[in-house]
Scaffold this motif. Structure first.
Motif, PDB file in Angstrom:
ATOM      1  N   GLY A  69       3.129   6.807  -4.119  1.00 28.14           N
ATOM      2  CA  GLY A  69       3.396   5.140  -4.690  1.00 28.14           C
ATOM      3  C   GLY A  69       1.901   5.763  -5.610  1.00 28.14           C
ATOM      4  O   GLY A  69       1.452   4.747  -6.235  1.00 28.14           O
ATOM      5  N   THR A  70       0.478   6.347  -5.987  1.00 27.47           N
ATOM      6  CA  THR A  70       0.205   7.031  -6.799  1.00 27.47           C
ATOM      7  C   THR A  70       0.231   7.557  -7.943  1.00 27.47           C
ATOM      8  O   THR A  70       1.379   8.361  -7.645  1.00 27.47           O
ATOM      9  CB  THR A  70      -1.050   7.819  -5.625  1.00 27.47           C
ATOM     10  OG1 THR A  70      -1.220   7.448  -4.347  1.00 27.47           O
ATOM     11  CG2 THR A  70      -2.172   8.333  -6.720  1.00 27.47           C
ATOM     12  N   ALA A  79      -0.951  -2.225  -9.637  1.00 30.16           N
ATOM     13  CA  ALA A  79      -2.184  -1.466  -8.897  1.00 30.16           C
ATOM     14  C   ALA A  79      -2.862  -2.112  -8.017  1.00 30.16           C
ATOM     15  O   ALA A  79      -2.949  -3.516  -8.508  1.00 30.16           O
ATOM     16  CB  ALA A  79      -2.591  -0.965  -9.908  1.00 30.16           C
ATOM     17  N   SER A  80      -3.031  -1.880  -7.009  1.00 33.37           N
ATOM     18  CA  SER A  80      -4.329  -2.410  -5.951  1.00 33.37           C
ATOM     19  C   SER A  80      -5.128  -1.910  -6.518  1.00 33.37           C
ATOM     20  O   SER A  80      -6.049  -2.094  -6.320  1.00 33.37           O
ATOM     21  CB  SER A  80      -4.257  -1.822  -4.149  1.00 33.37           C
ATOM     22  OG  SER A  80      -4.595  -2.286  -3.645  1.00 33.37           O
ATOM     23  N   THR A  85       0.691   2.050  -6.748  1.00 36.24           N
ATOM     24  CA  THR A  85      -0.286   0.918  -6.221  1.00 36.24           C
ATOM     25  C   THR A  85      -1.700   1.767  -6.330  1.00 36.24           C
ATOM     26  O   THR A  85      -2.441   0.589  -6.189  1.00 36.24           O
ATOM     27  CB  THR A  85       0.374   1.245  -4.342  1.00 36.24           C
ATOM     28  OG1 THR A  85       1.546   1.452  -4.317  1.00 36.24           O
ATOM     29  CG2 THR A  85      -0.902   0.546  -3.529  1.00 36.24           C
ATOM     30  N   GLN A  86      -1.236   2.646  -6.657  1.00 30.86           N
ATOM     31  CA  GLN A  86      -2.808   3.476  -6.683  1.00 30.86           C
ATOM     32  C   GLN A  86      -3.135   4.274  -7.962  1.00 30.86           C
ATOM     33  O   GLN A  86      -1.920   5.238  -8.441  1.00 30.86           O
ATOM     34  CB  GLN A  86      -3.471   3.940  -5.483  1.00 30.86           C
ATOM     35  CG  GLN A  86      -3.802   3.648  -4.524  1.00 30.86           C
ATOM     36  CD  GLN A  86      -4.392   4.504  -2.993  1.00 30.86           C
ATOM     37  OE1 GLN A  86      -4.058   5.279  -2.411  1.00 30.86           O
ATOM     38  NE2 GLN A  86      -5.798   4.484  -3.143  1.00 30.86           N
TER      39      GLN A  86
END
Length: 243
Positions: free
Chosen positions: A88-89, A146-147, A111-112
């Motif tokens: 997820g990066t 994204a987080s 995500t990141q």
């Protein structure tokens, strides 16, 4: 009719189809020894890219090597921070160029997400393009958010209009934390057009220590939106400007 590709040989007497057996090719291509009286050509030098270049698109001049840390992250020697290997990066390092008559679209999603020593260019002669890093305006829309988002101090993100038309649209978003240290430009055209729209937001936390330019030589200044719950603004060095 057989439409398979064929090769034409210099004497124009034979051709061979891609689906013929290999021996049919050699039937028309005898092996000839290299003439002994001619000097052999010099070897062609081969410079394969380093591992650091392969990991970063080959355009990261500061990286001199790469090591794998015990936690699985990849560290580029001469560059910080580490490149995480978590699913997820998404990390951009090097150059992405979608410039043209009108700037194109670039999306960095995961995500990141991060831009490390990167140069993203979506400028256009008649209008800047769109760059989304981590999400859409205020985290809305249908693309995944994204987080965490990070842009380092050596990264440049550009969505200028070069001649006529408005500056482009640049969004950096994270549902949790955004750290921005880079440079964004979304200027209006030199002859006409307004400045563009830039958002740098972390829904919960935002650290902003960068440079954003949405000016217009012959139009209205654009907009910079900072929209976190908690905002930290660090003084820019002399000569830096934030619009």
């Amino acid at each position: 009719m057989d439409k398979s590709p064929s090769w034409q040989f210099p004497d124009k007497t034979s051709s061979v189809s891609a689906n013929q057996e290999a021996y049919s090719v050699w039937k028309f291509l005898p092996l000839l020894p290299y003439p002994p009286h001619l000097p052999h050509p010099p070897p062609i030098p081969v410079n394969p890219p380093s591992l650091a270049q392969l990991l970063t698109g080959g355009n990261l001049t500061n990286a001199t090597g790469a090591t794998v840390n015990p936690d699985g992250t990849i560290h580029l020697v001469g560059v910080t921070p580490n490149l995480p290997t978590t699913a997820g990066t998404a990390i951009v390092s090097g150059t992405i160029n979608t410039s043209g008559q009108t700037g194109g679209t670039v999306q960095v999603l995961g995500t990141q997400v991060g831009v490390v020593n990167g140069n993203i260019n979506a400028s256009g002669v008649n209008g800047g393009g769109t760059i989304r890093i981590g999400g859409e305006y205020r985290g809305q829309g249908n693309i995944p958010n994204a987080s965490q988002a990070f842009v380092d101090a050596s990264s440049v993100i550009t969505a200028d209009s070069l001649l006529n038309g408005n500056g482009g649209r640049v969004i950096i978003w994270a549902d949790n934390t955004t750290q921005f240290f880079g440079t964004i430009s979304a200027r209006g055209g030199a002859q006409s057009g307004d400045g563009g729209f830039v958002e740098v937001s972390g829904k919960q936390f935002l650290t902003f220590q960068g440079d954003v330019n949405t000016t217009a030589a012959n139009g209205n200044m654009g907009t910079l939106l900072l929209d976190p719950t908690t905002l930290t603004i660090i003084d820019a060095p002399a000569g830096k400007r934030i619009f």
